[in-house]
Design a protein around this motif. Structure first.
Motif, PDB file in Angstrom:
ATOM      1  N   MET A  46       0.849  -1.163   0.000  1.00 22.63           N
ATOM      2  CA  MET A  46       0.000   0.000   0.000  1.00 22.63           C
ATOM      3  C   MET A  46       0.904   1.238   0.000  1.00 22.63           C
ATOM      4  SD  MET A  46      -2.790   0.620   2.951  1.00 22.63           S
ATOM      5  CE  MET A  46      -4.320   1.339   2.552  1.00 22.63           C
ATOM      6  N   LYS A  47       0.794   2.102  -1.019  1.00 22.36           N
ATOM      7  CA  LYS A  47       1.617   3.310  -1.096  1.00 22.36           C
ATOM      8  C   LYS A  47       0.862   4.486  -0.500  1.00 22.36           C
ATOM      9  CE  LYS A  47       4.441   2.075  -5.004  1.00 22.36           C
ATOM     10  NZ  LYS A  47       4.986   2.447  -6.276  1.00 22.36           N
ATOM     11  N   MET A  48       1.602   5.327   0.237  1.00 22.46           N
ATOM     12  CA  MET A  48       0.992   6.511   0.839  1.00 22.46           C
ATOM     13  C   MET A  48       2.045   7.537   1.201  1.00 22.46           C
ATOM     14  SD  MET A  48      -0.117   4.924   4.525  1.00 22.46           S
ATOM     15  CE  MET A  48      -1.051   3.664   3.714  1.00 22.46           C
ATOM     16  N   THR A  49       1.590   8.731   1.515  1.00 22.22           N
ATOM     17  CA  THR A  49       2.459   9.819   1.941  1.00 22.22           C
ATOM     18  C   THR A  49       2.875   9.583   3.388  1.00 22.22           C
ATOM     19  OG1 THR A  49       1.299  11.327   0.471  1.00 22.22           O
ATOM     20  CG2 THR A  49       2.574  12.324   2.228  1.00 22.22           C
ATOM     21  N   ALA A  50       4.098   9.990   3.723  1.00 16.59           N
ATOM     22  CA  ALA A  50       4.614   9.799   5.078  1.00 16.59           C
ATOM     23  C   ALA A  50       4.850  11.132   5.779  1.00 16.59           C
ATOM     24  CB  ALA A  50       5.916   9.019   5.031  1.00 16.59           C
ATOM     25  N   LEU A  51       4.546  11.170   7.066  1.00 18.76           N
ATOM     26  CA  LEU A  51       4.931  12.276   7.938  1.00 18.76           C
ATOM     27  C   LEU A  51       5.958  11.716   8.907  1.00 18.76           C
ATOM     28  CD1 LEU A  51       1.512  13.960   8.826  1.00 18.76           C
ATOM     29  CD2 LEU A  51       3.080  14.489   6.963  1.00 18.76           C
ATOM     30  N   THR A  52       7.103  12.359   8.993  1.00 15.97           N
ATOM     31  CA  THR A  52       8.199  11.841   9.809  1.00 15.97           C
ATOM     32  C   THR A  52       8.501  12.760  10.982  1.00 15.97           C
ATOM     33  OG1 THR A  52       9.823  12.951   8.417  1.00 15.97           O
ATOM     34  CG2 THR A  52       9.236  10.695   7.809  1.00 15.97           C
ATOM     35  N   GLY A  53       9.183  12.209  11.982  1.00 15.73           N
ATOM     36  CA  GLY A  53       9.590  12.982  13.146  1.00 15.73           C
ATOM     37  C   GLY A  53       8.435  13.330  14.064  1.00 15.73           C
ATOM     38  N   ILE A  54       7.368  12.550  14.041  1.00 18.57           N
ATOM     39  CA  ILE A  54       6.203  12.789  14.897  1.00 18.57           C
ATOM     40  C   ILE A  54       6.487  12.182  16.269  1.00 18.57           C
ATOM     41  CG2 ILE A  54       3.720  12.447  15.157  1.00 18.57           C
ATOM     42  CD1 ILE A  54       4.509  14.126  12.689  1.00 18.57           C
ATOM     43  N   SER A  55       6.184  12.913  17.310  1.00 16.28           N
ATOM     44  CA  SER A  55       6.454  12.484  18.677  1.00 16.28           C
ATOM     45  C   SER A  55       5.781  11.149  18.997  1.00 16.28           C
ATOM     46  CB  SER A  55       5.947  13.568  19.639  1.00 16.28           C
ATOM     47  OG  SER A  55       5.788  13.062  20.934  1.00 16.28           O
ATOM     48  N   GLY A  56       6.479  10.319  19.768  1.00 17.69           N
ATOM     49  CA  GLY A  56       5.917   9.050  20.211  1.00 17.69           C
ATOM     50  C   GLY A  56       4.656   9.232  21.038  1.00 17.69           C
ATOM     51  N   ALA A  57       4.593  10.309  21.823  1.00  7.95           N
ATOM     52  CA  ALA A  57       3.403  10.593  22.637  1.00  7.95           C
ATOM     53  C   ALA A  57       2.195  10.872  21.734  1.00  7.95           C
ATOM     54  CB  ALA A  57       3.670  11.775  23.556  1.00  7.95           C
ATOM     55  N   VAL A  58       2.411  11.569  20.636  1.00  8.66           N
ATOM     56  CA  VAL A  58       1.324  11.858  19.692  1.00  8.66           C
ATOM     57  C   VAL A  58       0.857  10.561  19.031  1.00  8.66           C
ATOM     58  CG1 VAL A  58       0.761  13.024  17.511  1.00  8.66           C
ATOM     59  CG2 VAL A  58       2.052  14.234  19.275  1.00  8.66           C
ATOM     60  N   LEU A  59       1.796   9.713  18.639  1.00  4.92           N
ATOM     61  CA  LEU A  59       1.428   8.426  18.039  1.00  4.92           C
ATOM     62  C   LEU A  59       0.606   7.589  19.013  1.00  4.92           C
ATOM     63  CD1 LEU A  59       4.778   7.506  16.234  1.00  4.92           C
ATOM     64  CD2 LEU A  59       2.738   8.559  15.248  1.00  4.92           C
ATOM     65  N   ASN A  60       1.017   7.553  20.275  1.00  6.26           N
ATOM     66  CA  ASN A  60       0.275   6.794  21.284  1.00  6.26           C
ATOM     67  C   ASN A  60      -1.122   7.360  21.504  1.00  6.26           C
ATOM     68  OD1 ASN A  60       2.316   4.944  21.710  1.00  6.26           O
ATOM     69  ND2 ASN A  60       3.264   6.168  23.344  1.00  6.26           N
ATOM     70  N   GLU A  61      -1.252   8.684  21.485  1.00  7.09           N
ATOM     71  CA  GLU A  61      -2.564   9.303  21.665  1.00  7.09           C
ATOM     72  C   GLU A  61      -3.485   8.976  20.490  1.00  7.09           C
ATOM     73  OE1 GLU A  61      -4.439  13.674  22.569  1.00  7.09           O
ATOM     74  OE2 GLU A  61      -2.378  13.259  23.179  1.00  7.09           O
ATOM     75  N   LEU A  62      -2.950   8.977  19.282  1.00  9.59           N
ATOM     76  CA  LEU A  62      -3.750   8.601  18.116  1.00  9.59           C
ATOM     77  C   LEU A  62      -4.205   7.142  18.209  1.00  9.59           C
ATOM     78  CD1 LEU A  62      -1.788  10.412  15.299  1.00  9.59           C
ATOM     79  CD2 LEU A  62      -4.237  10.661  15.724  1.00  9.59           C
ATOM     80  N   LYS A  63      -3.353   6.284  18.763  1.00  9.73           N
ATOM     81  CA  LYS A  63      -3.696   4.867  18.895  1.00  9.73           C
ATOM     82  C   LYS A  63      -4.880   4.638  19.827  1.00  9.73           C
ATOM     83  CE  LYS A  63       0.839   2.871  17.969  1.00  9.73           C
ATOM     84  NZ  LYS A  63       1.937   2.080  18.541  1.00  9.73           N
ATOM     85  N   MET A  64      -5.228   5.620  20.644  1.00 13.45           N
ATOM     86  CA  MET A  64      -6.385   5.504  21.544  1.00 13.45           C
ATOM     87  C   MET A  64      -7.701   5.475  20.756  1.00 13.45           C
ATOM     88  SD  MET A  64      -5.276   5.507  24.672  1.00 13.45           S
ATOM     89  CE  MET A  64      -3.848   5.963  25.615  1.00 13.45           C
TER      90      MET A  64
END
Length: 132
Positions: free
Chosen positions: A1-19
């Motif tokens: 699956m091809k898609m655009t990437a956003l890099t350097g995103i904080s681990g805390a933000v990733l964890n909050e999105l996972k909620m």
């Protein structure tokens, strides 16, 4: 699956999105703003987010896939004024995007173009199996 990437995103933000709740990110990094500005939000618009820096992104890096719910790009003007000698005006381009978590994933291939092109990746959804 091809898609655009956003890099350097904080681990805390990733964890909050996972909620699971939608969250709005404000991005100021030039390469991430370029990547967001090129998107049209919709039910079939996805992004790959990772905490790995752009320069270090390579196959095997992990991150998450999110659905893009909305995108807004704007210019912010900042004025510093110290009477009567110093006056400085700056402009900052920012992109705000509302995102919702979809799945964990891993990078299969990375494609970086020129400075004005979004970073694209091919990802594989991560599958977790648990023995009972």
């Amino acid at each position: 699956m091809k898609m655009t990437a956003l890099t350097g995103i904080s681990g805390a933000v990733l964890n909050e999105l996972k909620m699971g709740k939608p969250r709005t990110l404000e991005l100021q990094s030039a390469h991430n703003v370029i990547s967001i500005a090129a998107l049209e939000p919709g039910p079939d618009t996805y992004l790959f987010l990772t905490n790995v820096d752009l320069e270090d992104l390579s196959p095997g890096d992990v991150g998450i896939i999110v659905r893009v719910l909305s995108v807004s790009v704007s210019m912010k003007r900042v004025v510093d004024y110290i009477h009567p000698v110093y006056y400085e005006e700056r402009e900052r381009l920012t992109a705000r995007s509302q995102l919702r978590y979809c799945a964990n994933s891993m990078v299969k291939t990375v494609r970086t173009g020129t400075i004005c092109e979004p970073v694209t990746v091919e990802v594989v959804k991560a599958a977790h199996y648990r023995a009972i």
